[in-house]
Design a protein around this motif. Structure first.
Motif, mmCIF file in Angstrom:
data_model
loop_
_atom_site.group_PDB
_atom_site.id
_atom_site.type_symbol
_atom_site.label_atom_id
_atom_site.label_comp_id
_atom_site.label_asym_id
_atom_site.label_seq_id
_atom_site.Cartn_x
_atom_site.Cartn_y
_atom_site.Cartn_z
ATOM 1 N N LEU B 37 44.237 35.397 40.302
ATOM 2 C CA LEU B 37 43.720 35.831 41.778
ATOM 3 C C LEU B 37 43.383 34.631 42.559
ATOM 4 O O LEU B 37 43.158 33.626 42.372
ATOM 5 N N VAL B 44 36.978 36.731 45.845
ATOM 6 C CA VAL B 44 37.307 36.497 44.483
ATOM 7 C C VAL B 44 35.968 36.755 43.505
ATOM 8 O O VAL B 44 36.125 37.556 42.465
ATOM 9 N N GLU B 49 35.309 39.252 36.035
ATOM 10 C CA GLU B 49 35.660 38.046 35.325
ATOM 11 C C GLU B 49 36.610 38.805 34.264
ATOM 12 O O GLU B 49 36.235 40.047 33.761
ATOM 13 N N ARG B 55 41.364 32.190 38.268
ATOM 14 C CA ARG B 55 40.700 32.447 39.521
ATOM 15 C C ARG B 55 41.039 31.367 40.472
ATOM 16 O O ARG B 55 40.352 30.333 40.141
#
Lengths: 256, 256
Positions: B37, B44, B49, B55
């Motif tokens: 991401l 974000v 999660e 991330r």
């Protein structure tokens, strides 16, 4: 407010351009939970059949009748979803329903809400790249509800302001020549090299994109399932690896 | 095209204004299936999660760096979701990513797509009633990327064309006075009775709507979480049963 009156509700629901992948969970729930669906035939047809749910499908161009029917049902305690293609706030049912609410002598005595949806302009833009990356305007070319002079005034203003333009209803039955008139005008006001796109039936099996220029475009490509995008002076095509994208960059250069 | 090269992908994903109820199934799937991401920190943070998913959260105003990072990851075979608030095509990440694609010497050798989302303008319109019921334009008041003279030209053109206006980024840090300048100009061009709305943080717990008029509005109400709507000459308030709705009717009367 009396105890006898059941609390009905009226939701104006945006179904998006078609595919379930673009239907918001909020809209899907509203459709599933409604006791009554009200809408234009193809939009009601898009909703899954559900035992006990009543479907009130009507033809196009009866938006106010449809809105009044929805109000009557909500007032009687029904939970009504007025289903609309795209976003109900963008050239769709939200305005018609609120016009009917405005004309209704009785106040709103039911839950009222509008649920947004993905509009045709956004689906088309996503497929094309980023044509709406700068300031833009959305214009309905249908002259069912406004004189052509107003449309022409807006096309001139949008050219003057160098907005990207998205055209809804580019080929209304009442004025099939509208899109031709619009292109004739824009060709006098904007560069022939201006990128133009015709995005037809985006999200449906017969989806078709045409990327061209204002000078070379055939306005006859636009039918009622087509969203037309006219670039600003900064809009350009990006050709990379066999893929053509339409881009209006975020930056406007400072005049030197 | 070589057998060694894994086929990566880059999706620019619209998360909508915030609530999951406004997140399309397509966007939710893209976020769930991504290996990486990429996006502005708060966007974000909005994504659940997921073990193994990487991330890459970055600060604002580094859109092009973020876009280049996403391209590099996709080229290396990763499945990248560039997450964007609202609709990525409307004053968000789609244009930045395509600018980076345009500047990239290597062609697109990964799957590329843009996934639309509900934009702030639509969420605000839904809450307000049907302010966008007629032709409208969307203008970013941020002058980070364009000179204020261009914004002023567009405000004049939008007034001339009698468009409903939706303002994004009404109070950029670089020019906190922009919204005040815009209102000063609009007050010279449009009637003081023109309906105006400030729709703040729509869909979030601190959502707040202010419905007022151009003459009485306090432009200082607009912060970076606010979408401002300025009515056309036909926009009006509908007051029924304690609920105030903002309506731009579909019809423009024929000039008598």
């Amino acid at each position: 407010m009396s105890d006898q009156k059941p609390a009905g509700s009226l939701k104006v629901v945006g179904l998006g351009p078609g595919p379930d992948a673009w239907l918001t969970p909020e809209a899907a729930s509203a459709v599933a939970e409604a006791t009554d669906l009200v809408g234009y035939i193809p939009y009601v047809a898009r909703c899954p059949e559900k035992p006990g749910q009543i479907r009130h499908a009507s033809d196009n161009r009866v938006e106010l009748d449809r809105a009044r029917q929805a109000i009557d049902l909500a007032r009687a305690g029904r939970h009504v979803a007025v289903v609309s293609g795209g976003d109900p706030g963008v050239f769709a049912m939200a305005a018609a329903v609120i016009e009917a609410i405005d004309a209704d002598p009785v106040p709103i005595d039911y839950g009222f809400s509008v649920l947004p949806g993905i509009s045709a302009m956004q689906a088309a833009a996503a497929r094309l790249g980023a044509p709406l990356g700068g300031d833009f305007c959305a214009i309905s070319l249908s002259d069912n509800l406004k004189p052509w002079a107003v449309i022409e005034k807006r096309l001139r203003a949008a050219s003057e302001g160098d907005f990207v333009m998205a055209f809804y209803n580019p080929a209304s039955k009442a004025r099939p020549d509208g899109i031709h008139d619009a292109f004739r005008l824009l060709r006098r006001l904007k560069a022939a090299t201006t990128p133009v796109a015709f995005a037809r039936a985006v999200g449906r099996t017969d989806e078709h994109l045409t990327l061209t220029t204002l000078g070379e475009a055939d306005p006859g490509l636009a039918d009622m399932s087509t969203l037309v995008v006219i670039g600003s002076s900064l809009t350009r095509f990006v050709d990379k690896g066999g893929q053509r994208l339409m881009l209006t960059p975020r930056s406007v250069e400072m005049a030197g």
